[in-house]
Design a protein around this motif. Structure first.
Motif, PDB file in Angstrom:
ATOM      1  N   ILE A   1       0.856  -1.190   0.000  1.00  0.00           N
ATOM      2  CA  ILE A   1       0.000   0.000   0.000  1.00  0.00           C
ATOM      3  C   ILE A   1       0.888   1.235   0.000  1.00  0.00           C
ATOM      4  O   ILE A   1       1.779   1.367   0.849  1.00  0.00           O
ATOM      5  CB  ILE A   1      -0.925  -0.003   1.235  1.00  0.00           C
ATOM      6  CG1 ILE A   1      -1.812  -1.261   1.213  1.00  0.00           C
ATOM      7  CG2 ILE A   1      -1.762   1.272   1.288  1.00  0.00           C
ATOM      8  CD1 ILE A   1      -2.592  -1.496   2.485  1.00  0.00           C
ATOM      9  N   SER A   2       0.647   2.124  -0.958  1.00  0.00           N
ATOM     10  CA  SER A   2       1.356   3.400  -1.035  1.00  0.00           C
ATOM     11  C   SER A   2       0.345   4.515  -0.870  1.00  0.00           C
ATOM     12  O   SER A   2      -0.729   4.482  -1.470  1.00  0.00           O
ATOM     13  CB  SER A   2       2.055   3.555  -2.393  1.00  0.00           C
ATOM     14  OG  SER A   2       2.960   2.503  -2.609  1.00  0.00           O
ATOM     15  N   TYR A   3       0.706   5.497  -0.060  1.00  0.00           N
ATOM     16  CA  TYR A   3      -0.198   6.631   0.142  1.00  0.00           C
ATOM     17  C   TYR A   3       0.616   7.865   0.511  1.00  0.00           C
ATOM     18  O   TYR A   3       1.789   7.777   0.872  1.00  0.00           O
ATOM     19  CB  TYR A   3      -1.239   6.327   1.224  1.00  0.00           C
ATOM     20  CG  TYR A   3      -0.686   6.092   2.601  1.00  0.00           C
ATOM     21  CD1 TYR A   3      -0.659   7.127   3.541  1.00  0.00           C
ATOM     22  CD2 TYR A   3      -0.196   4.856   2.981  1.00  0.00           C
ATOM     23  CE1 TYR A   3      -0.153   6.915   4.809  1.00  0.00           C
ATOM     24  CE2 TYR A   3       0.303   4.644   4.240  1.00  0.00           C
ATOM     25  CZ  TYR A   3       0.326   5.671   5.156  1.00  0.00           C
ATOM     26  OH  TYR A   3       0.828   5.465   6.405  1.00  0.00           O
ATOM     27  N   GLU A   4      -0.030   9.002   0.396  1.00  0.00           N
ATOM     28  CA  GLU A   4       0.598  10.236   0.820  1.00  0.00           C
ATOM     29  C   GLU A   4      -0.318  10.939   1.803  1.00  0.00           C
ATOM     30  O   GLU A   4      -1.543  10.856   1.696  1.00  0.00           O
ATOM     31  CB  GLU A   4       0.927  11.138  -0.374  1.00  0.00           C
ATOM     32  CG  GLU A   4      -0.254  11.545  -1.222  1.00  0.00           C
ATOM     33  CD  GLU A   4       0.136  12.312  -2.476  1.00  0.00           C
ATOM     34  OE1 GLU A   4       1.316  12.660  -2.639  1.00  0.00           O
ATOM     35  OE2 GLU A   4      -0.756  12.567  -3.295  1.00  0.00           O
ATOM     36  N   CYS A   5       0.307  11.593   2.767  1.00  0.00           N
ATOM     37  CA  CYS A   5      -0.428  12.346   3.770  1.00  0.00           C
ATOM     38  C   CYS A   5      -0.221  13.830   3.437  1.00  0.00           C
ATOM     39  O   CYS A   5       0.914  14.282   3.310  1.00  0.00           O
ATOM     40  CB  CYS A   5       0.093  12.002   5.159  1.00  0.00           C
ATOM     41  SG  CYS A   5      -0.870  12.764   6.468  1.00  0.00           S
ATOM     42  N   LEU A   6      -1.322  14.541   3.276  1.00  0.00           N
ATOM     43  CA  LEU A   6      -1.254  15.932   2.847  1.00  0.00           C
ATOM     44  C   LEU A   6      -1.332  16.917   4.007  1.00  0.00           C
ATOM     45  O   LEU A   6      -1.081  18.109   3.821  1.00  0.00           O
ATOM     46  CB  LEU A   6      -2.375  16.206   1.839  1.00  0.00           C
ATOM     47  CG  LEU A   6      -2.404  15.244   0.646  1.00  0.00           C
ATOM     48  CD1 LEU A   6      -3.617  15.494  -0.225  1.00  0.00           C
ATOM     49  CD2 LEU A   6      -1.129  15.362  -0.171  1.00  0.00           C
TER      50      LEU A   6
ATOM     51  N   PRO B   1      -0.714  16.855   8.570  1.00  0.00           N
ATOM     52  CA  PRO B   1      -0.365  15.983   9.699  1.00  0.00           C
ATOM     53  C   PRO B   1      -1.622  15.424  10.372  1.00  0.00           C
ATOM     54  O   PRO B   1      -2.613  16.126  10.535  1.00  0.00           O
ATOM     55  CB  PRO B   1       0.378  16.921  10.659  1.00  0.00           C
ATOM     56  CG  PRO B   1       0.696  18.146   9.890  1.00  0.00           C
ATOM     57  CD  PRO B   1      -0.256  18.227   8.745  1.00  0.00           C
ATOM     58  N   LEU B   2      -1.553  14.153  10.741  1.00  0.00           N
ATOM     59  CA  LEU B   2      -2.673  13.497  11.416  1.00  0.00           C
ATOM     60  C   LEU B   2      -2.264  13.178  12.847  1.00  0.00           C
ATOM     61  O   LEU B   2      -1.215  12.581  13.079  1.00  0.00           O
ATOM     62  CB  LEU B   2      -3.078  12.219  10.680  1.00  0.00           C
ATOM     63  CG  LEU B   2      -3.562  12.405   9.251  1.00  0.00           C
ATOM     64  CD1 LEU B   2      -3.857  11.051   8.613  1.00  0.00           C
ATOM     65  CD2 LEU B   2      -4.789  13.293   9.204  1.00  0.00           C
TER      66      LEU B   2
ATOM     67  N   ILE C   1       3.265  14.889   7.259  1.00  0.00           N
ATOM     68  CA  ILE C   1       3.129  15.100   5.818  1.00  0.00           C
ATOM     69  C   ILE C   1       4.233  14.312   5.115  1.00  0.00           C
ATOM     70  O   ILE C   1       5.384  14.324   5.543  1.00  0.00           O
ATOM     71  CB  ILE C   1       3.230  16.603   5.481  1.00  0.00           C
ATOM     72  CG1 ILE C   1       2.039  17.356   6.072  1.00  0.00           C
ATOM     73  CG2 ILE C   1       3.319  16.815   3.973  1.00  0.00           C
ATOM     74  CD1 ILE C   1       2.125  18.861   5.933  1.00  0.00           C
ATOM     75  N   GLY C   2       3.875  13.594   4.046  1.00  0.00           N
ATOM     76  CA  GLY C   2       4.869  12.846   3.294  1.00  0.00           C
ATOM     77  C   GLY C   2       4.262  11.659   2.579  1.00  0.00           C
ATOM     78  O   GLY C   2       3.057  11.433   2.615  1.00  0.00           O
TER      79      GLY C   2
END
Length: 175
Positions: free
Chosen positions: A26-31, A33-34, A67-68
């Motif tokens: 699974i590849s994802y990006e966080c736009l 901060p969570l 983020i990343g």
């Protein structure tokens, strides 16, 4: 706009024997901060007739996340055949990969799964009882059904209660 954008899901080791683990990259990006974890969950639909046969194969918490861009391998044990109606083991079913944040599902990726015997003779003349170690699972990964749900990722905290007014007194200030 979503705070998390899943950029790719790859089914690994496919097709595979029914009794082997399932693996997804699974590849994802966080736009943004969570503060809390993402919960990834894999569910096997044991019967189209009754959801009581659904099996959560595994779930994993990932986070908190900055983020990343991120990538990980999600591996889950196969479904327990004894929890699936015998007549539903061979044939087509569904596998659901979901992602939630703070209990809110925002992504669901559905795959059709075809289970059949690897041996031609068993396919033509299936035994009365399924021989599970001769069954192959093929996740039809070319056409996943992707559903996205809008959620609130980082709820704004409630405004602080106003401070009570200052009470004036006749106490002299220390100088």
């Amino acid at each position: 706009m979503s705070a998390v954008n899943v950029t790719n899901v790859t089914v690994l080791d496919n097709p595979q024997m029914f009794i082997n683990p399932l693996q997804f990259e699974i590849s994802y990006e966080c736009l943004t901060p969570l503060e809390d974890d993402l919960e990834w969950k894999l569910t096997y639909v044991g019967s189209a007739e009754d959801e009581k046969y659904d099996q959560v194969l595994d779930s994993v918490l990932v986070g908190p996340i900055s983020i990343g861009k991120y990538r990980f391998i999600f591996q889950a044990d196969p479904p327990k055949p004894e929890k699936i109606p015998e007549e539903d083991i061979i044939g087509v079913t569904v596998l659901l990969l979901t992602c939630s944040y703070m209990g809110q599902e925002f992504l669901r990726v559905g795959y059709y799964v075809s289970n059949d015997y690897i041996d031609e003779q068993l396919r033509e003349e299936p035994p009365a009882k399924v021989i599970i170690d001769k069954v192959q699972r093929n996740i039809l990964s070319e056409n996943p059904r992707v559903t996205k749900f809008p959620i609130v990722f980082n709820p704004t905290p409630a405004p602080a209660a106003p401070l009570p007014p200052l009470v004036e007194s006749n106490v002299p200030m220390i100088q």
